[in-house]
Motif scaffolding. Sequence first.
Motif, short mmCIF file in Angstrom:
data_model
loop_
_atom_site.label_atom_id
_atom_site.label_comp_id
_atom_site.label_asym_id
_atom_site.label_seq_id
_atom_site.Cartn_x
_atom_site.Cartn_y
_atom_site.Cartn_z
N GLU A 181 0.83 -1.20 0.00
CA GLU A 181 0.00 0.00 0.00
C GLU A 181 0.88 1.27 0.00
OE1 GLU A 181 -2.71 0.18 3.33
OE2 GLU A 181 -3.08 2.29 2.91
N VAL A 182 1.88 1.29 0.89
CA VAL A 182 2.66 2.53 1.04
C VAL A 182 3.75 2.67 -0.01
CG1 VAL A 182 2.18 2.56 3.50
CG2 VAL A 182 4.37 1.65 2.69
N SER A 183 4.19 1.57 -0.57
CA SER A 183 5.30 1.67 -1.53
C SER A 183 4.79 1.97 -2.92
CB SER A 183 6.09 0.38 -1.56
OG SER A 183 5.33 -0.61 -2.20
N GLY A 184 3.49 1.92 -3.08
CA GLY A 184 2.89 2.08 -4.40
C GLY A 184 3.48 3.21 -5.21
N LYS A 205 1.54 12.69 13.04
CA LYS A 205 1.88 13.86 12.22
C LYS A 205 2.73 13.45 11.02
CE LYS A 205 1.79 17.21 15.97
NZ LYS A 205 2.62 17.77 17.04
N ASP A 206 2.66 14.24 9.98
CA ASP A 206 3.50 13.97 8.81
C ASP A 206 4.95 14.31 9.13
OD1 ASP A 206 1.53 13.02 7.23
OD2 ASP A 206 1.18 14.91 6.15
N PRO A 207 5.90 13.57 8.55
CA PRO A 207 7.32 13.82 8.84
C PRO A 207 7.72 15.28 8.59
CG PRO A 207 7.08 11.81 7.58
CD PRO A 207 5.73 12.40 7.70
N LYS A 208 7.25 15.86 7.48
CA LYS A 208 7.65 17.24 7.16
C LYS A 208 7.17 18.21 8.23
CE LYS A 208 8.22 16.90 2.19
NZ LYS A 208 7.47 16.77 0.94
N VAL A 209 6.00 17.96 8.75
CA VAL A 209 5.44 18.80 9.81
C VAL A 209 6.33 18.72 11.05
CG1 VAL A 209 3.47 19.14 11.35
CG2 VAL A 209 3.09 18.59 8.93
N ILE A 210 6.75 17.49 11.37
CA ILE A 210 7.60 17.30 12.56
C ILE A 210 8.94 18.01 12.38
CG2 ILE A 210 8.76 15.57 14.01
CD1 ILE A 210 6.49 13.62 13.15
N VAL A 211 9.51 17.88 11.19
CA VAL A 211 10.78 18.53 10.90
C VAL A 211 10.65 20.04 11.11
CG1 VAL A 211 12.38 19.14 9.02
CG2 VAL A 211 11.61 16.76 9.32
N GLU A 212 9.57 20.54 10.58
CA GLU A 212 9.28 21.97 10.68
C GLU A 212 9.15 22.41 12.13
OE1 GLU A 212 8.37 25.34 8.15
OE2 GLU A 212 8.90 23.27 7.69
N GLU A 213 8.23 21.71 12.83
CA GLU A 213 7.92 22.09 14.20
C GLU A 213 9.13 22.03 15.11
OE1 GLU A 213 3.23 20.72 14.52
OE2 GLU A 213 4.77 19.62 15.63
N LYS A 214 9.92 20.96 14.92
CA LYS A 214 11.05 20.78 15.84
C LYS A 214 12.33 21.38 15.30
CE LYS A 214 9.46 16.82 18.39
NZ LYS A 214 9.79 15.44 18.82
N GLY A 215 12.25 21.96 14.12
CA GLY A 215 13.43 22.56 13.52
C GLY A 215 14.53 21.54 13.32
N LEU A 216 14.17 20.40 12.80
CA LEU A 216 15.13 19.31 12.71
C LEU A 216 15.85 19.23 11.38
CD1 LEU A 216 13.11 16.49 14.47
CD2 LEU A 216 15.06 17.77 15.36
N LYS A 256 -1.58 5.59 13.36
CA LYS A 256 -2.07 6.98 13.33
C LYS A 256 -1.59 7.72 12.11
CE LYS A 256 -2.63 7.60 18.31
NZ LYS A 256 -1.89 8.04 19.49
N PHE A 257 -0.35 7.43 11.66
CA PHE A 257 0.19 8.22 10.54
C PHE A 257 -0.35 7.69 9.21
CE2 PHE A 257 3.40 5.06 11.72
CZ PHE A 257 3.60 4.41 10.52
N SER A 258 -0.30 8.55 8.22
CA SER A 258 -0.91 8.22 6.94
C SER A 258 -0.01 7.29 6.13
CB SER A 258 -1.18 9.49 6.15
OG SER A 258 0.03 9.95 5.58
N SER A 259 -0.58 6.75 5.08
CA SER A 259 0.16 5.78 4.28
C SER A 259 1.28 6.46 3.48
CB SER A 259 -0.79 5.04 3.34
OG SER A 259 -1.44 5.97 2.51
N THR A 260 1.26 7.78 3.42
CA THR A 260 2.34 8.44 2.68
C THR A 260 3.52 8.78 3.58
OG1 THR A 260 1.26 10.56 3.11
CG2 THR A 260 0.78 9.51 0.98
N ALA A 261 3.36 8.58 4.89
CA ALA A 261 4.37 9.06 5.84
C ALA A 261 5.73 8.38 5.68
CB ALA A 261 3.85 8.89 7.27
#
Lengths: 474, 484, 92
Positions: free
Chosen positions: A329-332, A398-409, A363-368
Amino acid sequence: MEYEAVIGLETHVQLKTHTKMWCGCANEYGSEPNTNVCPVCLGLPGALPVPNAEALRKTALTGFLLNCDVPSYAKWDRKNYFYPDNPKNYQLTQLDFPSTVSGCVEFEFGGGVGKVRVNRAHLEEDVGKSFHFSDFSGVDFNRAGVPLLEIVTEPDISSPDMAYEYLNALKSILEYGGVSDCDMEKGQVRCDVNISVRQKGDTELGEKVEIKNMNSFSGVRRAARYEISRQMEVIESGGELVQETRRWDDDAGITDGMRTKEDAHDYRYFPDPDLMPHRPSEEWLAAVREEVVELPLARKRRFMTSFQLPESGAEVLVADARLGDYFEEVSGEGKNPKLVANWVINNLRAKLVETGISIADLKFSSTAIPELVGLVEEGQISSSIAQEIFADMFETGKDPKVIVEEKGLSQMSDSGDLEAFCRDAIEANPGPVDDFRKGKETALNFLKGQVMKASRGKANPQVVGDLLVKILNG
Amino acid sequence: MPNSLTIHRLIERLNSGDVTSRQATEACLNRIQSIDRELNAFIGFDSEEALTQADVADKTRANGGEGALLGVPIAIKDAIAVKDHPLNCASKILGDFVSPYDATVIRKLRNAGAIVFGRVNMDEFAMGSSTENSSHGPSRNPWNIKHIPGGSSGGSAVAVAADECVASLGSDTGGSIRQPAALCGCVGLKPTYGRVSRYGLVAFASSLDQIGPLTKDVRDSATMLQVIAGVDDRDSTSVSEAVPDYSSNLTGDVKGLRIGLPREYQVDGLDSEVKDSVNSAVECLAERGAEIIEISLPHTEYAIATYYIIATAEASANLARFEGVRYGARVNGSDPQEMNSKTRGIGFGEEVKRRIILGTYVLSSGYYDAYYLRAQKVRTLIREDYLKAFEEVDLIASPTTPTPAFKIGEKVDDPLQMYLSDIFTISCNLAGLCGISIPCGFSKHGLPIGLQLQGRPFGEPDLLRCAHTYEQATDWRNKKPKLD
Amino acid sequence: MNVDLSRVVRLARIELTSEEEHRISPQLAAVLRYVEKLKELNVEGVEPTAHAVPLENVLREDELRVSLTQEEALSNAPKTVNGLFVVPKIVE
């Protein structure tokens, strides 16, 4: 003299249904004794059976999965024998018109593909369970009437190892198709083994010995090994083999003959008058066919060719069908399925085990996961940061990009920002700096580690290394 | 007295308030009290529970409730499961078995408001034609207590004929409703196979068994069938065919109805009084416009042999569950096999043992093809005979039995002779038809004679209409046995 | 007509007294002689009838129904221990 073994298996598998074969009692393991029972499955006077449609569907589905034909006519017969666990003292089964016939199972064996023909898979009912005490026995009828599929092979199996591999393959096919949980601990799979030996090259079969009621595949293998050598010894010593039923004693590691009465096997089969024949319509069969899934062996091969997965990785994803489905599903859409597979197999699987959460509840989406893989690939985050992000998204969804953003990673690659960290590290660690200058290359790694630590892992290690060398040599 | 009324008369009087269900039920109980010592129709009943049901029915009626059988006391053959009541099939082997569930017909009777009371006598496991094979002792014919009442639903017929109940349920595997109805002078209906659910009827021969009513007249038979007929999701052999309105079809008109007389039914041993009575009945129908046609059922002479193979084979498996493990009167043994064999050896009566042994034999290795499979094929031929005949005729008329009731004990030592007396009733079950027996006269010794009509599958409307027309044209139904 | 009565009663699990055996044996033989009648007929090509009414595909959906309680289930049992139906020790 050279001998060969001829082995056929009759495997009884409990079907995964909500209710029993003939009545609405729960098909459930582990209940208090004699609580999932009613007049029908207790064989009370006057009660009558009505077949469970789902059991017939699962039987036809199994037929398709085992490459069987599903004939247009099936009927029910009574097999008459007295036994305390048999409530009607006849068992309802399919004698001459079973629901599925003539199939085969293919599986990896001996470096190639093993093939065992299936004579038939017919539907019948399970019996109750007996418990033996010092001077009496007790019977629980919760299991009585549970739909039971008997899968009968042709005598195509030539060794105990092949029998073992066939059984494993069969089990994974049935689990894959969702027709049975095949839980050995719950007795959902039981096996009768038919074994004879003959001189290599003979076309006629030797006298057949049946070993009844095996409940583990390794037991089948051990029993078959024992029985083959026993039969060869009998022949070698000039003795004569008789057709008989033997029992496997797992502790002693031997088979021994069972005390059977001469006419115990006159089952007096006849068509059951309480049950009407089943004539599956084209529409009915088409609906069942829709449920046919890809078999494990085919899937494994596809994972290896389409996604370039290593065999070991493909095996993990095939063994856990739901994990495999998730991977697909996710690798599609993803660009790098191999890396996605690594995340699924290593990180996700560990996390699922650790938390006891099921894939359906993620919890996270299949695109995460593909997104995370992409961030690492693009150099935006380091793989250690990726681990941190994964833990976070597993927790919060949460989406990875959101986490990167929020935590300044996001990774620091700008040398201006990093230079301060590097200068601090050099200043604070004169010893290692000295070592480096004396030619000890590994000291650089220590300094690099200090910078990474100070940047809370965000620094791009490649850039840090270059910068440190530049400053130290400068 | 209300116990002697038909269902429809009793309902009229209950509705008008002339009588209560409690009074009707009490009247039945009193009747049993006074005459059943002699007749032995009842194996057991619970007076108090019956009266409680009657009070509930009276209250329901007072509150404007309705039901085809509201407040009508019905006796039940001891082969039909009634929740929380003993169920014995007139056998010792069931011991003190109490049914934890209701048969579907019982559920339907209750829904129609019936007072389900009393278990009536039968041949053990419905195996017999005289109700002599009962662990409860033989029932006696109310017209002459030295004679058998017929069987296996003998108690059901006696209870109705002797006014110990208003109507009863029996079961018919080879004539077990029609034959005792004929010999006791009441109406007995065997519905088409699949018309009435068998769930809760202790199986004798599953492909032949059918539950049906024994009543005081044909209208009651139609009413009872209306209540118990219909598909049941607990019986795979019950048929979803719509249930027509049987009573509204009782028009009294048989004009143009074609009635067949099978040539092959002119058998040796057919009693001349029986023959004459049936001929008169057929004439009576002809006078009313029915067309009488001679037909042929060429395989009739093979019916008894076919029946005794198929019925005993099925019975041998059906009765295997009586072995003392889960219920019934266990006789101890050192291992399960010995326990089973002793329990069955002592628990079953001789006729039942004989039939189980015969059935086991015809299914056993080496004999299956010669007996069982061949019998199933002959069954096809018999069925085809009937289907062919029903292209020409609507109904088939014949005597129900070759002779009036014989004396108790007369045939007990010769099972084959006993079997041969089922000649006219057996094919109906083999072919899955419907059949009815109605009174059509008396022998010079005062014993009832029955007319049998057989109809095509689901042909109950024609069957009941014809039976009703004949019944209304004659006075047999009003004759009552003298018992006091 | 010779019937091996002992074999049949063993299969049927019915213990007969010797009197019963003596009585039933000839009765059984007489019935079997009588049913020999069927051999007069040519049944070649005739389909056997197992059911009086031709029905098919009578099925039930996989839905739960209320079961008996353990007490109800065991209420008719000759002997029980801990919720089990007790029988003489099964020796295999």
